[in-house]
Design an enzyme around this catalytic site. Structure first.
Site, short mmCIF file in Angstrom:
data_model
loop_
_atom_site.label_atom_id
_atom_site.label_comp_id
_atom_site.label_asym_id
_atom_site.label_seq_id
_atom_site.Cartn_x
_atom_site.Cartn_y
_atom_site.Cartn_z
CD GLU A 1 18.94 60.92 3.08
OE1 GLU A 1 17.81 60.55 3.43
OE2 GLU A 1 19.34 60.91 1.90
CD GLU B 1 15.14 63.39 4.76
OE1 GLU B 1 14.70 62.61 3.88
OE2 GLU B 1 16.17 64.05 4.64
#
Length: 969
Positions: free
Chosen positions: A465, A558
């Site tokens: 991320e 995710e």
């Protein structure tokens, strides 16, 4: 994994002591005052391992994974770094002959160390993810007896844990090149020593004058994979003071079966290596015609060749030898036009990614081959095909990759950057990543060299991320650029065309065969632009996974949910005050909020409700009475939740999605969320929901449209197959039956083959069971079997509560064999209740002898078939056998034997009351199964008894319909 054949691993006999409690210097410890026994302040050390792992092993501190005991351990932020600065000491024997050289190797130290060998000091530089190799030839004792002491220092910036916790604590750890999870996350408590220690392998390697260093193996393909070439480049170091005349050979060996090997290639080259120098040498490429290819799990075999490199030196003989298992395969990927997601191809074939996020196997870095084997086999058993190594954890070890190679799990490997620690969070974290960018790049390049020969390694990613700082990102893009031969597909999916064979040999690149993506949310993952478009991480309505608006992008890196383990794990990892189930608090909006006890809160419990969106999924089955009842109902939800997740993604294979990675598959500590198996290695029912949904050929029910679909992710077309759907009510009657024959199913496609109209019927039950089967019409072999429990729209499963009182009769036949400490148990389960006649049921399938045969509704499997099946099975067993055993569970009721669950236990006289008697891990061919009247199912269990003396394994059967476990074996 790679092996330096002249290596000796130093993994036993270590002692450790806190540096402030040792009065001698490193020189004294390795000359005049060596410790001789685990006498205070010295203790037996865990090497490889960490300081905290050693303290736990010696019971100096309590087990931080049990209850709230982690709170009783001093945190490095409060104690200071000296408290976790430790000496590690051992001895080893090594006596050299003329012209031999010895290296002392550390494959990983956190964070840096002062090494003393026989009174000589060597300082090892900083960095958790770098290897150290020290030439100690001139400081070994002539008699071969050597004393080694290592003073290990913690990370420079261990950080402090804010009272409210948080992702990565105060983020200070991000200033170092180390694991970032150690300051705590929303799935783990802080690791008090920040993983200080000699955490990876220590060894000595003895060679002749010339040493082989980091060979690079690359395969290239032409003519639609009929022609393949093996490219090999290696570094050679001449440690002698004279020019070495060498013969350098490479062998490629394929193991066939029964330890029979086929030598595919032997090639020898002659060269000179100047004195005291390091040179790079590239072999002429080796040609292979139609080699056996390496395929990911579910697509084909994981064919592996053993590549052996030897170097002989004139007037010395063999100087060094190196080997590595290697797989011929090509991995490509591009951004798919139809979905916007990254689409992976292996050996030219698209692969639909269904995988999981991985942290590491143990939070204290108690890493082992045995544990890795169990971990990775679990992922293969779940039919997954990719593991993502998350950036806040490890650059995983060669042993991890070895088992991924063996079981066929593609690996997405990230470097040590996370958005929470490297650019955002509360407080705002370090925007420029680690303080020492050169150190980060050195560790990254060294990691690439360590892992690049593994066929399972699919791609490098800069961070989780987040992208690395610009200078690091630019350097990684350059270092990990693709060789032109591996740029066969551009971002618009157009062939680049044939390239000249006169290009630089690809094995001369640092890697050159795998893409580098700058971050987990970029370039075909999530929205592809770095926005936070992964997730969600909470309980969901199962039908939502199938809806158009559930997730907008082609590849979700995710998506996570619940993961409470079985009650035995709660009792084994928490004191009695942790056995209290959550309080269900009714809110004014009609939803329920779960309030967990403090220990569950500490262990990061995630609730089975989401007030305002998802009603409590456990309460759909009625009020939970106690821990056992709560955990059993949680397993029902776990199964439904993860099966629906993967089936929802598979339903849109290629039309909307190219892949999904579940957050997360396992826990590196005793957490209570997002896991398919717990830290003790017992599977949740979610494991088997995933296993069912991700099978290569799968029949499923679209929970949004109630259409029956078949997902074929294989390379083969299916023809002459049939689909059968049968609905069973709580009275044991087959109230709906449908069969479609002569179906054909294209490879790598999803087909909607029938509408499931039962729920729309006036006669539909509020709760019912649905069995879907796909089978071959030629021999009635089952291809896919999928069992659902369902309720009408707006309903619940509370009618299953009185169903628990039904006693369904079972006949369980088993046979056990063992070879040494390894056991294999074959179990056949038959529901012996008789199905009431139903006009709507014209026939059904029952299992005979491992195959299916079409019989009338009231027919049963003949006992002779069962015994015959086991007689044939018995002839297949090697080793000792207990013979056939039959266990009967009596009952007068008729119906589905619901949610059967097996477990394996020790049976010994000195078991203490309340002791956890489970044998773990156990590999089951299936578990949490349901069996319709007259049906027979086969289950295989394999496990190891680590201490076989006085232990007799026994198998327990638990089920929804039985109050207590039945010990069937």
């Amino acid at each position: 994994m790679a092996e330096q054949h002249r290596k000796t691993v130093l993994d036993s006999g270590w002692l450790a002591a806190r540096s402030t409690e040792v009065q001698f210097t490193g020189i004294q410890l390795t000359t005049t005052h060596p410790p001789t026994s685990p006498t205070s302040p010295w203790m037996q050390a865990l090497v490889p391992g960490t300081v905290l792992g050693t303290l736990v092993k010696n019971k100096v501190v309590p087990d931080p994974f049990y209850g709230l005991q982690n709170e009783d351990i001093v945190d490095i932020a409060d104690s200071g770094r000296d408290y976790y600065t430790f000496w590690f000491f051992t001895t080893f024997d090594c006596k050299l002959s003329i012209n031999q050289h010895c290296d002392l190797n550390f494959r990983g130290i956190n964070y840096y160390a002062d090494v003393y060998l026989n009174g000589h000091e060597i300082t090892l530089p900083k960095g958790m993810f770098r290897r150290h190799s020290i030439d100690v030839t001139d400081i070994l004792h002539p008699d071969g007896s050597n004393l080694l002491a290592v003073l290990v220092h913690p990370p420079d910036h261990p950080g402090r844990i804010p009272p409210e916790g948080g992702q990565g604590g105060d983020h200070e750890i991000g200033k170092d090149v180390a694991t970032q999870y150690v300051e705590g996350w929303d799935w783990i408590a802080p690791i008090r020593d920040r993983n200080t220690g000699i955490w990876d392998e220590v060894s000595i390697s003895v060679t002749g004058p010339v040493k082989i260093i980091d060979p690079h193996l690359v395969s290239s393909f032409f003519d639609n994979y009929e022609r393949a070439y093996l490219h090999t480049t290696t570094e050679l170091e001449n440690k002698s003071s004279w020019t070495a005349e060498c013969s350098l050979s490479i062998q490629v060996i394929m193991e066939l079966e029964d330890n029979i090997c086929l030598v595919e290639h032997v090639e020898t080259q002659y060269l000179s290596v100047p004195a005291n120098s390091r040179v790079q040498y590239t072999f002429p490429e080796l040609f292979f015609y139609k080699p056996n290819l390496w395929w990911p799990n579910g697509m084909g075999k994981q064919s592996l060749y053993n590549v052996i490199i030897n170097i002989d030196v004139k007037e010395y003989g063999e100087s060094d030898s190196w080997s590595h298992l290697f797989g011929f395969r090509k991995i490509e990927s591009h951004i798919d036009d139809a979905t916007g997601g990254r689409l992976f191809k292996v050996n030219g074939e698209p692969i639909f990614i269904r995988g999981g996020n991985w942290i590491l196997s143990d939070g204290l870095l108690r890493l082992s081959k045995k544990r890795y084997n169990a971990d990775i086999k679990f992922h293969a058993d779940m039919n997954l095909n990719m593991i993502r190594c998350w950036g806040g954890g490890l650059a995983e070890r060669p042993e991890f990759y070895h088992y991924c190679d063996y079981y066929g799990l593609l690996v997405w490997q990230e470097f040590w950057i996370t958005g929470d620690v490297d650019g955002r969070g509360d407080p705002i974290s370090n925007p420029n990543g680690p303080l020492d960018h050169d150190l980060f790049l050195f560790c990254a390049r060294d990691t690439v060299k360590l892992l690049r020969n593994h066929p399972s390694l699919a791609l490098w990613v800069g961070g989780n991320e987040q992208t690395p700082p610009d200078d690091i990102n630019t350097a990684l893009k350059n270092d990990l650029r693709l060789h032109p031969w591996f740029e066969t597909v551009d971002e618009t999916n157009k062939s680049v065309g044939h390239l000249s064979l006169e290009l630089t040999d690809p094995s001369q690149y640092l890697d050159g065969t795998r893409i580098y993506i700058e971050g987990s949310l970029w370039d075909g993952f999530a929205d592809g632009k770095g926005n936070f478009t992964d997730g969600p991480y909470e309980i969901q309505n199962p039908e939502d996974f199938f809806k158009d608006n559930y997730y907008d992008y082609g590849f979700n890196p995710e998506v996570g949910s619940v993961g409470v383990p079985v009650a035995s794990t709660i009792r084994a990892t928490m004191p009695p005050e942790g056995w209290k189930i959550p309080v269900f608090k009714k809110l004014s909006n009609g939803y329920v909020e779960e309030v967990p006890n403090p220990i569950w809160e500490y262990h990061k419990y995630i609730p089975y409700s989401k007030p305002s969106k998802v009603h409590d999924q456990i309460q759909l089955y009625g009020d939970a009475k106690d821990l056992d009842d709560f955990c059993l109902k949680a397993q029902l939800v776990n199964y439904v939740q993860y099966r629906a997740l993967l089936e929802g993604w598979s339903s849109r294979m290629w039309s909307k999605y190219t892949g999904v990675l579940i957050w997360k598959t396992q826990n590196p500590w005793t957490g209570l969320r997002g896991q398919f198996y717990d830290h003790l290695l017992d599977q949740t029912a979610g494991f088997y929901g995933c296993r069912c949904a991700a099978e290569p050929i799968h029949i499923q029910l679209n929970l949004a449209t109630y259409s029956i679909e078949v997902v074929n992710t294989t390379l083969k077309e299916l023809s002459n197959v049939a689909m059968e759907a049968s609905v069973w009510n709580l009275e044991g009657t087959c109230s709906y039956y449908k069969i479609l024959e002569n179906l054909s199913l294209l490879p790598k496609k999803v087909a909607s083959i029938s509408e499931m109209d039962y729920p729309k019927s006036k006669n539909s039950e509020p709760v019912y069971f649905l069995l879907l089967k796909l089978y071959s019409m030629s021999d009635h072999t089952t291809i896919s079997r999928n069992f659902y429990w369902l309720h009408i729209s707006g309903g619940d499963y509370k009618l299953l509560e009185p169903y628990r009182k039904k006693k369904i009769p079972l006949r369980i036949t088993s046979q056990t064999s063992n070879e040494g400490s390894t056991y294999k148990i074959q179990i056949q389960v038959k529901n012996t209740s008789k199905e009431p006649y139903s006009k709507r049921s014209t026939g059904r399938l029952s299992y005979v002898d491992g195959k299916d045969s079409l019989e009338t509704a009231d027919s049963l499997v003949d006992k002779e078939h069962e015994v015959g099946w086991f007689k044939r099975l018995q002839r297949c067993f090697a080793g000792k056998s207990d013979g056939l055993k039959v266990y009967e569970i009596n009952g007068d009721d008729v119906g589905v034997a619901f949610f059967l669950h097996f477990s394996v236990h020790t049976s010994k006289k000195d078991n203490k009351e309340g002791e956890d008697t489970r044998i773990l891990p156990v590999h089951y061919s299936d578990n949490y199964i349901s069996v319709i009247p007259g049906e027979v199912m086969h289950i295989e269990l394999t496990f190891e008894v680590t201490d076989p003396e006085g232990v007799t394994p026994c198998v327990a059967l638990h089920a929804w319909n039985y109050d207590e476990a039945h010990f069937i074996l």
